[in-house]
Design a protein around this motif. Structure first.
Motif, PDB file in Angstrom:
ATOM      1  N   SER A  31      13.524  12.591  56.379  1.00  0.00           N
ATOM      2  CA  SER A  31      13.997  12.998  57.693  1.00  0.00           C
ATOM      3  C   SER A  31      14.084  14.511  57.819  1.00  0.00           C
ATOM      4  N   GLY A  32      13.734  15.246  56.769  1.00  0.00           N
ATOM      5  CA  GLY A  32      13.789  16.702  56.820  1.00  0.00           C
ATOM      6  C   GLY A  32      15.180  17.215  56.538  1.00  0.00           C
ATOM      7  N   THR A  33      15.419  18.449  56.908  1.00  0.00           N
ATOM      8  CA  THR A  33      16.719  19.042  56.633  1.00  0.00           C
ATOM      9  C   THR A  33      17.795  18.419  57.510  1.00  0.00           C
ATOM     10  N   LYS A  34      19.040  18.510  57.028  1.00  0.00           N
ATOM     11  CA  LYS A  34      20.178  17.941  57.742  1.00  0.00           C
ATOM     12  C   LYS A  34      21.219  19.024  57.973  1.00  0.00           C
ATOM     13  N   THR A  35      21.982  18.875  59.030  1.00  0.00           N
ATOM     14  CA  THR A  35      23.119  19.774  59.239  1.00  0.00           C
ATOM     15  C   THR A  35      24.416  19.143  58.755  1.00  0.00           C
ATOM     16  N   ARG A  36      24.437  17.818  58.630  1.00  0.00           N
ATOM     17  CA  ARG A  36      25.616  17.105  58.146  1.00  0.00           C
ATOM     18  C   ARG A  36      25.165  15.993  57.201  1.00  0.00           C
ATOM     19  N   VAL A  37      26.040  15.635  56.285  1.00  0.00           N
ATOM     20  CA  VAL A  37      25.781  14.537  55.363  1.00  0.00           C
ATOM     21  C   VAL A  37      26.900  13.515  55.516  1.00  0.00           C
ATOM     22  N   ARG A  38      26.512  12.270  55.732  1.00  0.00           N
ATOM     23  CA  ARG A  38      27.476  11.180  55.913  1.00  0.00           C
ATOM     24  C   ARG A  38      27.675  10.483  54.565  1.00  0.00           C
ATOM     25  N   LEU A  39      28.931  10.390  54.132  1.00  0.00           N
ATOM     26  CA  LEU A  39      29.227   9.998  52.761  1.00  0.00           C
ATOM     27  C   LEU A  39      30.016   8.705  52.661  1.00  0.00           C
ATOM     28  N   GLY A  40      29.722   7.972  51.588  1.00  0.00           N
ATOM     29  CA  GLY A  40      30.558   6.878  51.135  1.00  0.00           C
ATOM     30  C   GLY A  40      31.046   7.171  49.734  1.00  0.00           C
ATOM     31  N   PHE A  41      32.165   6.604  49.362  1.00  0.00           N
ATOM     32  CA  PHE A  41      32.725   6.786  48.021  1.00  0.00           C
ATOM     33  C   PHE A  41      32.952   5.422  47.395  1.00  0.00           C
ATOM     34  N   ILE A  42      32.302   5.199  46.265  1.00  0.00           N
ATOM     35  CA  ILE A  42      32.504   3.966  45.503  1.00  0.00           C
ATOM     36  C   ILE A  42      33.367   4.310  44.302  1.00  0.00           C
ATOM     37  N   ALA A  90      36.264   3.735  57.013  1.00  0.00           N
ATOM     38  CA  ALA A  90      36.294   2.293  56.776  1.00  0.00           C
ATOM     39  C   ALA A  90      36.642   2.046  55.318  1.00  0.00           C
ATOM     40  N   VAL A  91      37.290   0.926  55.057  1.00  0.00           N
ATOM     41  CA  VAL A  91      37.754   0.614  53.703  1.00  0.00           C
ATOM     42  C   VAL A  91      37.222  -0.747  53.278  1.00  0.00           C
ATOM     43  N   TYR A  92      36.715  -0.803  52.044  1.00  0.00           N
ATOM     44  CA  TYR A  92      36.220  -2.051  51.450  1.00  0.00           C
ATOM     45  C   TYR A  92      36.950  -2.258  50.131  1.00  0.00           C
ATOM     46  N   GLN A  93      37.902  -3.165  50.117  1.00  0.00           N
ATOM     47  CA  GLN A  93      38.758  -3.363  48.946  1.00  0.00           C
ATOM     48  C   GLN A  93      38.986  -4.834  48.623  1.00  0.00           C
ATOM     49  N   ASN A  94      38.097  -5.691  49.155  1.00  0.00           N
ATOM     50  CA  ASN A  94      38.245  -7.126  48.933  1.00  0.00           C
ATOM     51  C   ASN A  94      37.487  -7.548  47.677  1.00  0.00           C
ATOM     52  N   ASP A  98      32.970  -5.789  46.903  1.00  0.00           N
ATOM     53  CA  ASP A  98      33.015  -5.439  48.321  1.00  0.00           C
ATOM     54  C   ASP A  98      32.291  -4.121  48.611  1.00  0.00           C
ATOM     55  N   TYR A  99      31.997  -3.347  47.557  1.00  0.00           N
ATOM     56  CA  TYR A  99      31.237  -2.112  47.748  1.00  0.00           C
ATOM     57  C   TYR A  99      29.854  -2.391  48.349  1.00  0.00           C
ATOM     58  N   LEU A 100      29.359  -3.615  48.178  1.00  0.00           N
ATOM     59  CA  LEU A 100      28.060  -3.974  48.742  1.00  0.00           C
ATOM     60  C   LEU A 100      28.089  -3.916  50.267  1.00  0.00           C
ATOM     61  N   GLN A 101      29.258  -4.177  50.847  1.00  0.00           N
ATOM     62  CA  GLN A 101      29.388  -4.065  52.299  1.00  0.00           C
ATOM     63  C   GLN A 101      29.298  -2.605  52.733  1.00  0.00           C
ATOM     64  N   LEU A 102      29.851  -1.710  51.921  1.00  0.00           N
ATOM     65  CA  LEU A 102      29.713  -0.274  52.200  1.00  0.00           C
ATOM     66  C   LEU A 102      28.242   0.128  52.166  1.00  0.00           C
ATOM     67  N   TRP A 117      32.663   3.265  33.371  1.00  0.00           N
ATOM     68  CA  TRP A 117      31.302   3.369  32.843  1.00  0.00           C
ATOM     69  C   TRP A 117      30.500   2.082  32.981  1.00  0.00           C
ATOM     70  N   GLU A 118      31.149   0.947  32.766  1.00  0.00           N
ATOM     71  CA  GLU A 118      30.415  -0.318  32.798  1.00  0.00           C
ATOM     72  C   GLU A 118      29.942  -0.677  34.209  1.00  0.00           C
ATOM     73  N   TRP A 119      30.478   0.009  35.210  1.00  0.00           N
ATOM     74  CA  TRP A 119      30.069  -0.230  36.586  1.00  0.00           C
ATOM     75  C   TRP A 119      29.024   0.765  37.072  1.00  0.00           C
ATOM     76  N   HIS A 120      28.719   1.802  36.299  1.00  0.00           N
ATOM     77  CA  HIS A 120      27.758   2.805  36.755  1.00  0.00           C
ATOM     78  C   HIS A 120      26.407   2.180  37.107  1.00  0.00           C
ATOM     79  N   LEU A 121      25.908   1.326  36.233  1.00  0.00           N
ATOM     80  CA  LEU A 121      24.588   0.745  36.464  1.00  0.00           C
ATOM     81  C   LEU A 121      24.551  -0.121  37.725  1.00  0.00           C
ATOM     82  N   PRO A 122      25.408  -1.148  37.861  1.00  0.00           N
ATOM     83  CA  PRO A 122      25.320  -1.953  39.083  1.00  0.00           C
ATOM     84  C   PRO A 122      25.567  -1.150  40.353  1.00  0.00           C
ATOM     85  N   HIS A 123      26.520  -0.227  40.305  1.00  0.00           N
ATOM     86  CA  HIS A 123      26.786   0.583  41.494  1.00  0.00           C
ATOM     87  C   HIS A 123      25.593   1.482  41.825  1.00  0.00           C
TER      88      HIS A 123
END
Length: 461
Positions: A31-42, A90-94, A98-102, A117-123
Motif C-alpha cells: 500500500s506504499g507509505t503510511k502516515t499512521r499505523v493501526r496496532l493490535g497487542f497480543i 477492543a478487548v479479546y480475553q475469552n 481469543d487472539y484469533l478474533q483480533l 515463549w511457548e506461545w511465540h510460534l502460534p501467535h
C-alpha cells in the motif's frame, strides 16, 4: 560512515538473490507509505504494557485491540490507555485462543506479540497468515522446526516479522558498532555476550506480586513465574540467546555477508534455584518446591563458529547471585572492548594497541564511547530519555513503526529471528549429547553471501 541504510538497500537490489529476499520481505507494504499505523497487542503482561506505553507517546499510531486471557493484565493495559486519553480499544480475553478474533479484524496493520515463549510460534504464525505485520518479543524456540516455520510462513505470506531485540540499540553497544565500522578494532576475531542477570526474584513470587515476594511458580505463580520457571524445570540450554547474540550479530554481519555455522554447549550443575527456595523467608527446606530438581544448569556456555572464521561465546547465567551484566566483548586485530555493567559509558574496559602505545593497560570506555556515539543516539537521545531499559525500548519500537510507515525492510528480520531462536533447541541437543557440535541451519538458503548489512547505518531508525 557515509553510506546510509537506504543506500545499502538500493545496492542490495542489484544483486539477484539478495534482492529476492528483500523484495519478498517488502511486499507486505504494497500500500506504499503510511502516515499512521493501526496496532493490535497480543499479550498485555508487563512487557506488552511497556510496548503500549511506548506507543502511547506517539501521534502516528492507533491502538485498535488487545488480546490476553488474564483479566488483571488486560485491565492494567486499559488503565494505561485511558490515562493517556486515548480511545478504549477492543478487548479479546475469552480464553487463550481469543487472539484469533483480533487477528481476524481488517482494521489492524501490525501486532506486537509479547507472550510467553511457548506461545511465540502460534501467535506469530497466525498473525502472518492473517496479513498482520509482526513485532515479536524475543526468546528462544521450543524446537528447531519452529524456526523454519517462521521463515516459511513469512516468505509464503510476504508478511515481515521483526525480532524486538532492544539490546541491539543499547547506547554503548551502538557506539562500539560505530567504532567497529570505522575500523578501530581492525578485523573482528572474537565476540562474547550473554544473559547474566539474577532472575531468582522473577522466577519465584507469592502469586500476587511479581518480584522478590515468595517461592511459588507455575500455577501458583504470577507474571513470569507462572510460565518462565517451568522452562528451568524441564529444559537445559541457552534459554535466552538474543540479548547477547543480537548485538554482536550486527557487528559480524550475520546473515548479511557472514553466518553462524555450528555450536557446542555445556551446562554446569543446577544449585541456585534450590538454594534460593531453601533460604527464602517464605520457603525453607520443608517447602514443596525445595524438593524439586530443576534441570536447567546455573551457567550454560555456548561456543559458536562463523562462516568467516570468527568465534562467539554466549553465557546464560540467571540462577545465581550476581550483579547484572551481559558480558560483552569484541576483540579484533587492533583492539578489544569488554563491558562490566548495564550499559553506562564508564562501565567498560577498552584497549587499542597502537593508540595506547603498546601499554598493555586498559582505558575506561567513557571518553571513547562519547567520542563515537552513534548518530542514531546523538539525534534521538532526548526522545528516548523516558523510555524503558535506558532508552533502548524507544529505538527498537521506533524502528518497527517507522519501517512500516516508510515501506522499508526491517533492520532485524525473519532470518535473524530464526537464527537467534535456533540457538536454544540446538544448545539443548548439544548439552544432551555431552557438548557435541550441532550444525546451525542456513535460513537464508545461501543468500547470506549477497545480502548487505542495513542495521544502524544512519540516524533515522
Amino acid at each position: 560512515m557515509k553510506t546510509s541504510r537506504r543506500d545499502f538497500i538500493q545496492k542490495t537490489s542489484v544483486v539477484a538473490a539478495g534482492a529476492l529476499l528483500l523484495s519478498e520481505q517488502a511486499l507486505a507494504f504494497d500500500s506504499g507509505t503510511k502516515t499512521r499505523v493501526r496496532l493490535g497487542f497480543i499479550a498485555t503482561g508487563f512487557r506488552g504494557q511497556t510496548h503500549i506505553e511506548e506507543m502511547l507517546k506517539r501521534s502516528d499510531v492507533d491502538i485498535i485491540a488487545l488480546a490476553d486471557p488474564d483479566p488483571r493484565m488486560i485491565n492494567d493495559a486499559l488503565a494505561l490507555i485511558a490515562k493517556a486519553g486515548r480511545p478504549a480499544p477492543a478487548v479479546y480475553q475469552n480464553g487463550p485462543d481469543d487472539y484469533l478474533q483480533l487477528l481476524a479484524r481488517t482494521d489492524i496493520d501490525a501486532v506486537f506479540i509479547a507472550s510467553p515463549w511457548e506461545w511465540h510460534l502460534p501467535h506469530g504464525i497466525a498473525a502472518m497468515k492473517a496479513g498482520k505485520i509482526v513485532g515479536m518479543e524475543v526468546g528462544g524456540a521450543m524446537k528447531l522446526a519452529d524456526c523454519w516455520a517462521y521463515v516459511k510462513t513469512s516468505e509464503q505470506t510476504k508478511i515481515p516479522i521483526m525480532p524486538l531485540e532492544n539490546v541491539c540499540y543499547r547506547r554503548d553497544v551502538m557506539a562500539i558498532l560505530n567504532m567497529v565500522r570505522k575500523g578501530f578494532f581492525g578485523e573482528i576475531i572474537h565476540a562474547q555476550g550473554g544473559y547474566e542477570h539474577d532472575l531468582r526474584g522473577v522466577l519465584f513470587n507469592d502469586g500476587k506480586s511479581a518480584y522478590n515476594s515468595g517461592v511459588e511458580f507455575g500455577a501458583k505463580g504470577y507474571s513470569e513465574a507462572a510460565w518462565r520457571t517451568n522452562h528451568y524445570l524441564n529444559r537445559n540450554g541457552e534459554l535466552y540467546p538474543t540479548h547477547g547474540l543480537g548485538p554482536v550479530a550486527t557487528m559480524l554481519d550475520l546473515n548479511r555477508g557472514n553466518r553462524l555455522v555450528r555450536l557446542s554447549s555445556f551446562s554446569s550443575k543446577a544449585r541456585g534455584l534450590h538454594e534460593y527456595i531453601v533460604k527464602h523467608p517464605k520457603g525453607g527446606a520443608a517447602h514443596p518446591n525445595a524438593q524439586i530438581a530443576f534441570k536447567q544448569g546455573d551457567v550454560v556456555t555456548t561456543h559458536l563458529q562463523c562462516a568467516n572464521g570468527e568465534t562467539i561465546i554466549l553465557t546464560h547465567d540467571t540462577s545465581l547471585q550476581r550483579p547484572y551484566n551481559l558480558g560483552f566483548r569484541v576483540q579484533g586485530t587492533k583492539g578489544i572492548w569488554q563491558d562490566f555493567g548495564w550499559g553506562d559509558p564508564e562501565q567498560g574496559h577498552i584497549y587499542f594497541e597502537d593508540a595506547m602505545k603498546h601499554s598493555h593497560r586498559w582505558d575506561n570506555t567513557k571518553s571513547w564511547l562519547e567520542a563515537h556515539d552513534h548518530p542514531l543516539w546523538k539525534q534521538n537521545a532526548a526522545a528516548a530519555e523516558s523510555s524503558g531499559h535506558g532508552g533502548m525500548d524507544y529505538f527498537v519500537d521506533n524502528a518497527f513503526i517507522e519501517c512500516i510507515k516508510q515501506n522499508q525492510p526491517f533492520p532485524l528480520d525473519v532470518y535473524d529471528l530464526a537464527t537467534w531462536y535456533a540457538i536454544t533447541p540446538l544448545s539443548e541437543k548439544s548439552i544432551a549429547e555431552n557438548g557435541a557440535p550441532q550444525d546451525i541451519p542456513d535460513f537464508t538458503k545461501g543468500n547470506w553471501k549477497t545480502r548487505q548489512p542495513i542495521f544502524g547505518f544512519d540516524a533515522n531508525y
